[in-house]
Design an enzyme around this catalytic site. Structure first.
Site: not given
Ligand code: TYM
Length: 334
Positions: A117, A199, A202
């Site tokens: 990032k 991966k 978005k």
């Molecule tokens: P975020 O918003 O990027 O993604 C949310 C969830 O989607 C999963 N994910 C994927 N899984 C499979 N293939 C992909 N291409 C893919 N892209 C995203 C992510 O692994 C995630 O589970 N920091 C976190 C949000 C967060 C969080 C937390 C998660 C904030 N606090 C506490 C767990 C516990 C995030 O940005 O996810």
């Protein structure tokens, strides 16, 4: 909800950064929905995390509501689980500050998401982007979470949360539950349709690289038809076939069929037929979610009622942990 003592506690969250992709859905959301009956589940829309990159206020507000409505549409049930908006529960930001002081610069520097990032947003490498994993640790540790269901890309952040919890416990005695990652065997890493070595994300500028849960059926079809494959024309998992491996993974996650069953079904058929079949399966999967989303997003009062109700309970639970932490460190109670 049952009392937290009876069932194990699950916490997870998603950022409201515009588009919720098929990767988010297959890697995380779908599993959250399934876990609700067997665990005490706590879910959040991680809006505080989202401001580590610049957000346009009006769009941001709408994206938060959309994410909330979409998760309800996916099947998050506020009768069974707590589901709130992160910034509504003040303990998250407070514990994050405390945990920042127990997290090392070197640890945060090693986070691959930070490296990615900060390369992408080179003009805005802010302290929040750097400290992002301590906020994630706070989210998780406040609820004494046993398990955190995420996609594979979040594994490194979870390991850091575990290290922070263990470090704190080592200094002050048992305070935090050390959480385990819960990463499903299918759908944990949905790859870009245009560059299957990356991966699905978005934030990818190429809109054909991702499928959104709210994409229209003809858009989904078009994106899958354009998916990058290889020249072999055999629908089978194999080395150097990242594109097809990814499509098989998606098909398998959506239909429940194994990769071998899919290979048998498409034996002798071309990639064109297979891509169409994957798109059709995805369209079927998201169709009811899209219909429910329309209902929820048009019922703002209902959304407000749900997120307020959950936030109130979450605040009480998390305040207990925060109080304990402050006391152990030596802060004076009010
Ligand atoms: P975020 O918003 O990027 O993604 C949310 C969830 O989607 C999963 N994910 C994927 N899984 C499979 N293939 C992909 N291409 C893919 N892209 C995203 C992510 O692994 C995630 O589970 N920091 C976190 C949000 C967060 C969080 C937390 C998660 C904030 N606090 C506490 C767990 C516990 C995030 O940005 O996810």
């Amino acid at each position: 909800m049952d009392t937290p003592e009876k069932k194990k506690v699950i916490f997870s969250a998603i950022q409201p950064s515009g588009t919720i992709t098929l990767g988010n859905y297959l890697g995380a959301l779908r599993n959250w929905v399934k876990l609700q009956d067997d665990y005490n589940c706590i879910f959040a829309v991680a809006d505080l995390h989202a401001i580590t990159v610049r957000q346009e206020p009006k769009a941001f507000k709408q994206n938060i509501l959309n994410a909330y409505a979409l998760l309800l549409a996916c099947g998050i049930d506020t009768e069974k689980s707590l589901f709130f908006i992160q910034s509504h529960v003040h303990t998250h930001a407070e514990l994050a500050w405390v945990l920042n002081c127990y997290t090392q610069f070197g640890e945060l520097s090693r986070m691959t998401q930070f490296k990615d990032k900060s390369a992408k947003h080179a003009d805005n490498v802010n302290a929040g982007l750097f400290a992002y994993p301590s906020l994630m640790a706070a989210d998780i540790l406040l609820y004494k979470s046993d398990m955190v269901p995420v996609g594979a890309d979040q594994k490194q952040h979870l390991e850091l949360s575990r290290n922070i919890a263990e470090r704190f416990n080592g200094i002050y005695g048992n305070t935090f539950t050390v959480p385990e990652p819960y990463i499903s065997t299918v759908g944990a890493r949905v790859m870009s349709l245009q560059d299957p070595s990356k991966k699905m994300s978005k934030s990818d500028e190429n809109v054909n690289s991702w499928v959104a849960v709210l994409d229209k059926p003809d858009t989904i079809m078009k994106k899958f038809k354009r998916a990058v494959t290889d020249s072999e024309a055999v629908v089978k998992v194999g080395e150097g076939k990242d594109g097809i491996n990814n499509l098989i993974g998606i098909m398998s996650a959506v239909t429940g069929k194994t990769a071998d069953e899919i290979a048998v079904e498409f034996e002798g058929k071309g990639y064109g037929d297979f891509k169409t079949a994957v798109a059709e399966a995805v369209i079927e999967e998201v169709k009811p979610i899209q219909a429910r989303f329309e209902e929820y997003i048009n019922n703002k009062d209902y959304l407000v009622e749900q997120y307020r109700k959950s936030a109130e309970i979450a605040e009480k639970i998390s305040q207990r942990t925060l109080d304990k932490v402050m006391k152990k460190i030596g802060f004076i109670a009010k």
